[in-house]
Design a protein around this motif. Structure first.
Motif, PDB file in Angstrom:
ATOM      1  N   UNK A   1     108.256  90.979  93.705  1.00 25.68           N
ATOM      2  CA  UNK A   1     108.447  92.304  94.313  1.00 25.68           C
ATOM      3  C   UNK A   1     107.289  92.634  95.256  1.00 25.68           C
ATOM      4  N   UNK A   2     106.065  92.316  94.828  1.00 30.51           N
ATOM      5  CA  UNK A   2     104.903  92.623  95.680  1.00 30.51           C
ATOM      6  C   UNK A   2     105.005  91.840  96.995  1.00 30.51           C
ATOM      7  N   UNK A   3     105.433  90.604  96.901  1.00 30.03           N
ATOM      8  CA  UNK A   3     105.602  89.766  98.108  1.00 30.03           C
ATOM      9  C   UNK A   3     106.657  90.378  99.016  1.00 30.03           C
ATOM     10  N   UNK A   4     107.814  90.733  98.427  1.00 31.28           N
ATOM     11  CA  UNK A   4     108.908  91.271  99.238  1.00 31.28           C
ATOM     12  C   UNK A   4     108.498  92.561  99.936  1.00 31.28           C
ATOM     13  N   UNK A   5     107.760  93.390  99.189  1.00 29.01           N
ATOM     14  CA  UNK A   5     107.455  94.723  99.730  1.00 29.01           C
ATOM     15  C   UNK A   5     106.216  94.746 100.609  1.00 29.01           C
ATOM     16  N   UNK A   6     105.539  93.611 100.725  1.00 32.25           N
ATOM     17  CA  UNK A   6     104.319  93.590 101.529  1.00 32.25           C
ATOM     18  C   UNK A   6     103.205  94.354 100.840  1.00 32.25           C
ATOM     19  N   UNK A   7     103.024  94.107  99.551  1.00 29.73           N
ATOM     20  CA  UNK A   7     101.992  94.792  98.765  1.00 29.73           C
ATOM     21  C   UNK A   7     101.224  93.775  97.927  1.00 29.73           C
ATOM     22  N   UNK A   8     100.809  92.677  98.532  1.00 25.54           N
ATOM     23  CA  UNK A   8     100.128  91.627  97.772  1.00 25.54           C
ATOM     24  C   UNK A   8      98.609  91.800  97.797  1.00 25.54           C
ATOM     25  N   UNK A   9      98.120  92.682  98.663  1.00 23.66           N
ATOM     26  CA  UNK A   9      96.663  92.821  98.818  1.00 23.66           C
ATOM     27  C   UNK A   9      96.085  91.817  99.815  1.00 23.66           C
ATOM     28  N   UNK A  10      96.934  90.967 100.382  1.00 23.24           N
ATOM     29  CA  UNK A  10      96.503  90.043 101.447  1.00 23.24           C
ATOM     30  C   UNK A  10      97.100  90.591 102.754  1.00 23.24           C
ATOM     31  N   UNK A  11      96.275  91.243 103.578  1.00 19.03           N
ATOM     32  CA  UNK A  11      96.838  91.971 104.723  1.00 19.03           C
ATOM     33  C   UNK A  11      97.742  91.145 105.638  1.00 19.03           C
ATOM     34  N   UNK A  12      97.407  89.888 105.900  1.00 20.93           N
ATOM     35  CA  UNK A  12      98.248  89.120 106.830  1.00 20.93           C
ATOM     36  C   UNK A  12      99.635  88.863 106.223  1.00 20.93           C
ATOM     37  N   UNK A  13      99.644  88.605 104.902  1.00 20.78           N
ATOM     38  CA  UNK A  13     100.932  88.386 104.218  1.00 20.78           C
ATOM     39  C   UNK A  13     101.726  89.688 104.238  1.00 20.78           C
ATOM     40  N   UNK A  14     101.063  90.789 103.938  1.00 23.30           N
ATOM     41  CA  UNK A  14     101.767  92.075 103.865  1.00 23.30           C
ATOM     42  C   UNK A  14     102.286  92.504 105.239  1.00 23.30           C
ATOM     43  N   UNK A  15     101.470  92.261 106.278  1.00 17.40           N
ATOM     44  CA  UNK A  15     101.911  92.623 107.629  1.00 17.40           C
ATOM     45  C   UNK A  15     103.192  91.853 107.957  1.00 17.40           C
ATOM     46  N   UNK A  16     103.198  90.570 107.659  1.00 16.41           N
ATOM     47  CA  UNK A  16     104.352  89.736 107.997  1.00 16.41           C
ATOM     48  C   UNK A  16     105.602  90.182 107.236  1.00 16.41           C
ATOM     49  N   UNK A  17     105.449  90.445 105.943  1.00 18.53           N
ATOM     50  CA  UNK A  17     106.629  90.828 105.164  1.00 18.53           C
ATOM     51  C   UNK A  17     107.168  92.187 105.612  1.00 18.53           C
ATOM     52  N   UNK A  18     106.247  93.052 106.060  1.00 14.44           N
ATOM     53  CA  UNK A  18     106.727  94.358 106.537  1.00 14.44           C
ATOM     54  C   UNK A  18     107.375  94.223 107.916  1.00 14.44           C
ATOM     55  N   UNK A  19     106.874  93.288 108.723  1.00 17.96           N
ATOM     56  CA  UNK A  19     107.534  93.035 110.009  1.00 17.96           C
ATOM     57  C   UNK A  19     108.984  92.597 109.758  1.00 17.96           C
TER      58      UNK A  19
END
Ligand code: FAD
Length: 518
Positions: A360-378
């Motif tokens: 869920x954290x990965x899907x929602x862009x809430x992993x605490x790793x900004x580049x991962x979160x930016x990409x998932x939110x894009x």
């Protein structure tokens, strides 16, 4: 036998019978993922047949909500296809060619419905481009047999790849499983068979009588999206502005890209904060642009007429478009890779995690790793993600989180506007090290290093993770560990859900023990 062999054998068995069938009152082209009039092989063949026989051409498109489900088609992709159909219908109508759009709720009824329509229209010849996914190939093989039994003809064409699958053979006579030698062979083949790069004319105008004989077909409405694939009003408007549909838009984007950005593609293509790539994937995936047209345009904008020479940006772009052919060739030759199986059997032993919170954290862009979160939110926001970021988030899911890569593959298909079975599976197989020609499993992306290298000033992160906007300098890549923890906490930005170093060790151990257990 592989599904392509089933199709080839059905075609061979029915060849003699097909020769004898007379053209009826019309010729039909069945559109699928080839939603364009220009440079469309089966449509061109259908148009020629109709012209020779002096009968009208009819376009057919089958909407199957069940297929949308089975293929995990993203709502944003359904929306794009329906908008494209509207444009296609208008373009065909200008040539007095009707486009009949039929909804069939159960995919098992598609074959019979197509035959019923043919009978209604008095048509005996149906043309269509081959789709290489397993179910589609099997369906086509079945159709060829059924048609032959009923005295009808289905003509299929290889169109979606520039070099049709099965033509490139390695030194040992088999299919290449590694991209680089495959690409060299692809280039050689095309230089020797320039006819494969010849562009095909759009269909000619129908005889005037088509307007009266098939008047009813010109009145057909494009259906709305099924309930579970509908976009909200705001989203629909935003995405329509961002991703205008149809082949004219595809050509406009291609021309602009070849004039303005292709020359710097090699330097810019890995930088997600720059719009340095073509953004054409949705058009390739829906067939509003043929790969042939795209590669021809790129080659013609080069100072050499070779596919692997001249401007480095152009060369690199052509080699990227070729990856699309490569993964389709792989799908045809090793269909099991797209059926939830790793390419090498020993990779079936890896013990994946199914941790819901992590997923869920990965899907929602809430992993605490900004580049991962930016990409998932894009991805969630615009249905598209930059290629570099696709690799980063896929590596993060399968290695840092050790989640089953198939969960990520599926999620991508459910959200991408350019979702393409073969390319998506190939990309996931590469990043999770389970596919053909994969990244070796011990090569594990460090998300922070990737972030510093490919988004050095954090522009991409600030765009997609607005709560980090105020964080200055390099702290943007890892606010909690780089002196911006107060700001990040106040903004409600999460801490790392795993520590990369430990996660890396865990992934290495899991891959090693899985692979070596065999
Ligand atoms: P450009 O850089 O302009 O490239 C031009 C075209 O070349 C693309 O439109 C695409 O058709 C093709 N292409 C480029 N790179 C690749 C590649 N690695 N594999 C296959 N084709 C490529 N691409 C899809 O079209 N659909 C998918 O579902 C998809 N899923 C992916 C999943 C993962 C995990 C990864 C790592 C990659 C995936 N790709 C997919 C490939 C690639 O990310 C996109 O094609 C690209 O980002 C699209 O942007 P563009 O059109 O601006 O590409």
């Amino acid at each position: 036998p592989r599904p392509i062999e089933l199709l080839n054998s059905a075609l061979a068995t029915s060849a003699a019978a097909r020769e004898k069938v007379k053209v009826g009152n019309a010729v039909v082209h069945w559109f699928k993922m080839d939603l364009r009039t220009r440079d469309n092989r089966a449509l061109y063949m259908a148009s020629e047949k109709a012209r020779e026989a002096g009968v009208p051409l009819i376009g057919l498109y089958i909407v199957s909500p069940q297929d949308f489900e089975a293929h995990l088609t993203a709502p944003v992709r359904v929306d794009f296809m329906l908008r494209t159909l509207e444009i296609l219908r208008r373009d065909l109508a200008q040539l007095d060619i009707p486009l009949w759009v039929e909804t069939v709720d159960n995919r098992s009824r598609v074959a019979n419905r197509v035959m019923d329509l043919m009978a209604e229209w008095g048509a005996s010849h149906l043309f269509t481009n081959i789709e290489y996914e397993v179910d589609e190939l099997r369906r086509e093989a079945k159709l060829v047999r059924l048609f032959a039994q009923k005295g009808l003809v289905i003509e299929v064409a290889h169109d979606t790849c520039i070099v049709p699958p099965g033509l490139l053979k390695s030194g040992s006579g088999g299919q290449y499983a590694v991209y680089s030698p495959w690409f060299r062979s692809w280039v050689r083949y095309l230089h020797d068979h320039l006819e494969l790069l010849e562009l095909l004319d759009p269909p000619g105008r129908n005889p005037e009588s088509a307007r009266t004989t098939f008047a009813k077909l010109f009145d057909c409405d494009i259906p709305p999206a099924p309930e579970n694939k509908k976009l909200g009003e705001e989203e629909a408007e935003r995405l329509e502005a961002l991703w205008p549909a149809g082949e004219h838009e595809a050509m406009r984007r291609l021309t602009r890209f070849c004039e303005e950005d292709i020359g710097t593609y090699k330097e810019n293509r890995n930088m997600p904060f720059i719009s340095g790539t073509s953004n054409l994937s949705v058009h390739f995936a829906s067939g509003t642009l043929s790969a042939r047209t795209a590669v021809r345009a790129a080659r013609d904008s080069n100072n050499t007429k070779k596919l692997d020479g001249g401007n480095p940006g152009i060369q690199t772009w052509i080699s990227e478009v070729a990856w699309r052919d490569f993964y389709k060739h792989v799908l045809v030759h090793w269909p099991y890779v797209c059926m939830n199986k790793p390419f090498k059997p020993e990779y079936s032993n890896i013990e994946w995690s199914y941790n819901r919170e992590h997923f869920d954290a990965w899907k929602e862009g809430c992993t605490g790793f900004p580049i991962v979160d930016a990409a998932m939110r894009q991805l969630r926001s615009i249905g598209w993600m930059h290629n570099r970021c696709r690799m980063i988030v896929a590596s993060f899911l399968s290695k840092d989180l050790l989640l089953d890569w198939r969960m990520g593959e599926r999620y991508f298909m459910e959200h991408l506007i350019d979702g393409d079975f073969a390319s998506n599976n190939g990309g996931w197989g590469f990043a999770a090290s389970v596919g053909v020609d994969p990244q070796p499993y011990f090569r594990i992306f460090n998300p922070l290093l990737q972030s510093e290298k490919f988004d050095p000033d954090g522009e991409y992160i600030r765009k997609w993770v607005p709560e980090l906007k105020g964080i200055k300098g390099k702290a943007i890549h890892d606010p909690y560990d780089r002196g911006a923890s107060g700001q990040a906490e106040k903004a409600g930005y999460p801490k790392h859900i795993v520590e990369h170093k430990g996660a890396r060790e865990r992934a290495l151990a899991a891959y090693k023990s899985g692979v070596e257990r065999d």
